[in-house]
Design a protein around this motif. Structure first.
Motif, PDB file in Angstrom:
ATOM      1  N   HIS A  20       0.849  -1.190   0.000  1.00 58.57           N
ATOM      2  CA  HIS A  20       0.000   0.000   0.000  1.00 58.57           C
ATOM      3  C   HIS A  20       0.882   1.236   0.000  1.00 58.57           C
ATOM      4  O   HIS A  20       1.979   1.238   0.555  1.00 58.57           O
ATOM      5  N   VAL A  21       0.412   2.259  -0.697  1.00 54.74           N
ATOM      6  CA  VAL A  21       1.139   3.519  -0.785  1.00 54.74           C
ATOM      7  C   VAL A  21       0.338   4.597  -0.071  1.00 54.74           C
ATOM      8  O   VAL A  21      -0.844   4.425   0.225  1.00 54.74           O
ATOM      9  N   ARG A  22       1.015   5.705   0.168  1.00 57.66           N
ATOM     10  CA  ARG A  22       0.384   6.792   0.916  1.00 57.66           C
ATOM     11  C   ARG A  22       0.799   8.122   0.308  1.00 57.66           C
ATOM     12  O   ARG A  22       1.887   8.235  -0.280  1.00 57.66           O
ATOM     13  N   HIS A  23      -0.046   9.124   0.439  1.00 56.03           N
ATOM     14  CA  HIS A  23       0.301  10.459  -0.046  1.00 56.03           C
ATOM     15  C   HIS A  23       1.653  10.846   0.554  1.00 56.03           C
ATOM     16  O   HIS A  23       1.835  10.801   1.778  1.00 56.03           O
ATOM     17  N   ARG A 153      -1.888  20.655   4.372  1.00 59.89           N
ATOM     18  CA  ARG A 153      -2.433  22.009   4.252  1.00 59.89           C
ATOM     19  C   ARG A 153      -1.967  22.909   5.389  1.00 59.89           C
ATOM     20  O   ARG A 153      -1.992  24.135   5.274  1.00 59.89           O
ATOM     21  N   ASP A 154      -1.547  22.314   6.502  1.00 60.39           N
ATOM     22  CA  ASP A 154      -1.119  23.096   7.659  1.00 60.39           C
ATOM     23  C   ASP A 154       0.350  23.503   7.594  1.00 60.39           C
ATOM     24  O   ASP A 154       0.798  24.339   8.378  1.00 60.39           O
ATOM     25  N   LEU A 155       1.102  22.910   6.685  1.00 60.36           N
ATOM     26  CA  LEU A 155       2.531  23.207   6.592  1.00 60.36           C
ATOM     27  C   LEU A 155       2.778  24.552   5.910  1.00 60.36           C
ATOM     28  O   LEU A 155       1.950  25.036   5.140  1.00 60.36           O
ATOM     29  N   GLN A 156       3.940  25.119   6.192  1.00 63.30           N
ATOM     30  CA  GLN A 156       4.346  26.309   5.465  1.00 63.30           C
ATOM     31  C   GLN A 156       4.507  25.944   3.987  1.00 63.30           C
ATOM     32  O   GLN A 156       4.923  24.833   3.648  1.00 63.30           O
ATOM     33  N   LYS A 157       4.200  26.882   3.116  1.00 65.46           N
ATOM     34  CA  LYS A 157       4.264  26.631   1.676  1.00 65.46           C
ATOM     35  C   LYS A 157       5.654  26.149   1.263  1.00 65.46           C
ATOM     36  O   LYS A 157       5.792  25.213   0.468  1.00 65.46           O
ATOM     37  N   GLU A 158       6.696  26.769   1.814  1.00 64.36           N
ATOM     38  CA  GLU A 158       8.068  26.394   1.454  1.00 64.36           C
ATOM     39  C   GLU A 158       8.374  24.960   1.876  1.00 64.36           C
ATOM     40  O   GLU A 158       9.037  24.213   1.154  1.00 64.36           O
ATOM     41  N   THR A 159       7.886  24.574   3.056  1.00 58.94           N
ATOM     42  CA  THR A 159       8.117  23.211   3.546  1.00 58.94           C
ATOM     43  C   THR A 159       7.421  22.198   2.654  1.00 58.94           C
ATOM     44  O   THR A 159       7.999  21.175   2.273  1.00 58.94           O
ATOM     45  N   ARG A 160       6.178  22.487   2.313  1.00 54.13           N
ATOM     46  CA  ARG A 160       5.416  21.571   1.463  1.00 54.13           C
ATOM     47  C   ARG A 160       6.072  21.423   0.094  1.00 54.13           C
ATOM     48  O   ARG A 160       6.161  20.316  -0.449  1.00 54.13           O
ATOM     49  N   GLU A 161       6.557  22.519  -0.462  1.00 55.20           N
ATOM     50  CA  GLU A 161       7.192  22.459  -1.776  1.00 55.20           C
ATOM     51  C   GLU A 161       8.499  21.670  -1.727  1.00 55.20           C
ATOM     52  O   GLU A 161       8.849  20.971  -2.686  1.00 55.20           O
ATOM     53  N   LEU A 180      -4.701  15.838  -0.821  1.00 57.42           N
ATOM     54  CA  LEU A 180      -5.645  14.761  -1.067  1.00 57.42           C
ATOM     55  C   LEU A 180      -7.024  15.338  -1.357  1.00 57.42           C
ATOM     56  O   LEU A 180      -7.412  16.361  -0.810  1.00 57.42           O
ATOM     57  N   SER A 181      -7.758  14.661  -2.216  1.00 51.84           N
ATOM     58  CA  SER A 181      -9.114  15.074  -2.540  1.00 51.84           C
ATOM     59  C   SER A 181     -10.038  13.867  -2.442  1.00 51.84           C
ATOM     60  O   SER A 181      -9.640  12.738  -2.751  1.00 51.84           O
ATOM     61  N   ASP A 182     -11.266  14.101  -2.015  1.00 50.02           N
ATOM     62  CA  ASP A 182     -12.239  13.010  -1.905  1.00 50.02           C
ATOM     63  C   ASP A 182     -12.546  12.381  -3.257  1.00 50.02           C
ATOM     64  O   ASP A 182     -13.032  11.252  -3.331  1.00 50.02           O
ATOM     65  N   SER A 183     -12.266  13.107  -4.326  1.00 52.28           N
ATOM     66  CA  SER A 183     -12.566  12.597  -5.665  1.00 52.28           C
ATOM     67  C   SER A 183     -11.419  11.778  -6.254  1.00 52.28           C
ATOM     68  O   SER A 183     -11.573  11.162  -7.311  1.00 52.28           O
ATOM     69  N   ASP A 184     -10.269  11.768  -5.582  1.00 50.07           N
ATOM     70  CA  ASP A 184      -9.119  11.022  -6.100  1.00 50.07           C
ATOM     71  C   ASP A 184      -9.380   9.520  -6.053  1.00 50.07           C
ATOM     72  O   ASP A 184      -9.938   9.000  -5.089  1.00 50.07           O
ATOM     73  N   MET A 185      -8.952   8.829  -7.101  1.00 54.70           N
ATOM     74  CA  MET A 185      -9.030   7.373  -7.134  1.00 54.70           C
ATOM     75  C   MET A 185      -7.665   6.793  -6.790  1.00 54.70           C
ATOM     76  O   MET A 185      -6.636   7.417  -7.050  1.00 54.70           O
TER      77      MET A 185
END
Length: 217
Positions: A20-23, A153-161, A180-185
């Motif tokens: 199994h993989v994870r975001h 979504r809570d991380l600083q933009k620079e950290t996420r990038e 992540l989005s609820d619509s993602d498969m």
């Protein structure tokens, strides 16, 4: 299981292999928090101390990961990119192990991919593949957290990038976006092992041609 399998008389070709993989960003946050709290063993606690996880914020910690060599020099296994676990790679983190030399670089090594963010869907596919064998009910149980968890979504933009750069191959191969989005498969619900092998090569070429992401190959 795969290490020295042939010498031990284990025919791994007849195994049905599932992973199994994870975001990537959610996985990174989870690994950091797990080790920051001491992990589950003395080894985890030592890793946290050696890499400063026990005293740094997640924003500070991510700046210490400057290129792919960090993963090859004793990085905690919790942070190693998922592609290194699921693809045969003689030049990867696990390249020195015998099973890495059994296939051409970039060959996908499992038969089915489940996604942690689509857990029940994945278990249903696994059950069908196992001829509708009834899986243990505990496998369907998801952990309930009493406290609010930090998300990407809570991380600083620079950290996420920076995380998106470090795990560019994971994002590309497994089809994850920044959030992540609820619509993602789940990518495992529509891609075959052969398609994953082709996707790996395509992503590798794209990242190779990106000067910002190239150090992470």
């Amino acid at each position: 299981m795969l290490e020295n399998a042939n010498e031990r008389g284990i025919d791994v070709e007849n195994f049905f292999k599932v992973a199994h993989v994870r975001h990537p960003c959610e996985r990174f946050i989870s690994a950091f928090n797990y080790l920051a709290k001491g992990g589950a063993s003395e080894g985890d606690a030592q890793q946290a101390q050696v890499h400063g996880i026990d005293r740094l914020s997640i924003d500070e910690f991510v700046t210490h990961i400057t290129n792919r060599e960090w993963f090859k020099k004793g990085a905690p296994i919790h942070f190693i990119p998922q592609v290194d676990y699921l693809f045969y790679k003689t030049d990867g983190v696990f390249g020195g192990r015998s099973y890495s030399r059994d296939r051409p670089d970039g060959t996908f090594g499992v038969d089915m991919v489940l996604c942690q963010d689509r857990w029940e869907e994945g278990l249903e596919r696994l059950s069908q593949r196992m001829y509708h064998m009834i899986l243990l009910q505990t496998m369907y149980n998801r952990q309930n957290y009493a406290e609010k968890r930090i998300t990407c979504r809570d991380l600083q933009k620079e950290t996420r990038e920076m995380i998106e750069g470090i795990y560019a191959m994971d994002y590309c191969v497994f089809g994850y976006h920044s959030f992540l989005s609820d619509s993602d498969m789940c990518v495992g619900s529509f891609m075959t092992p052969e398609q994953f092998t082709m996707k790996y090569e395509k992503c590798k070429e794209e990242i190779k041609n990106d000067a910002m992401l190239n150090p992470w190959l």
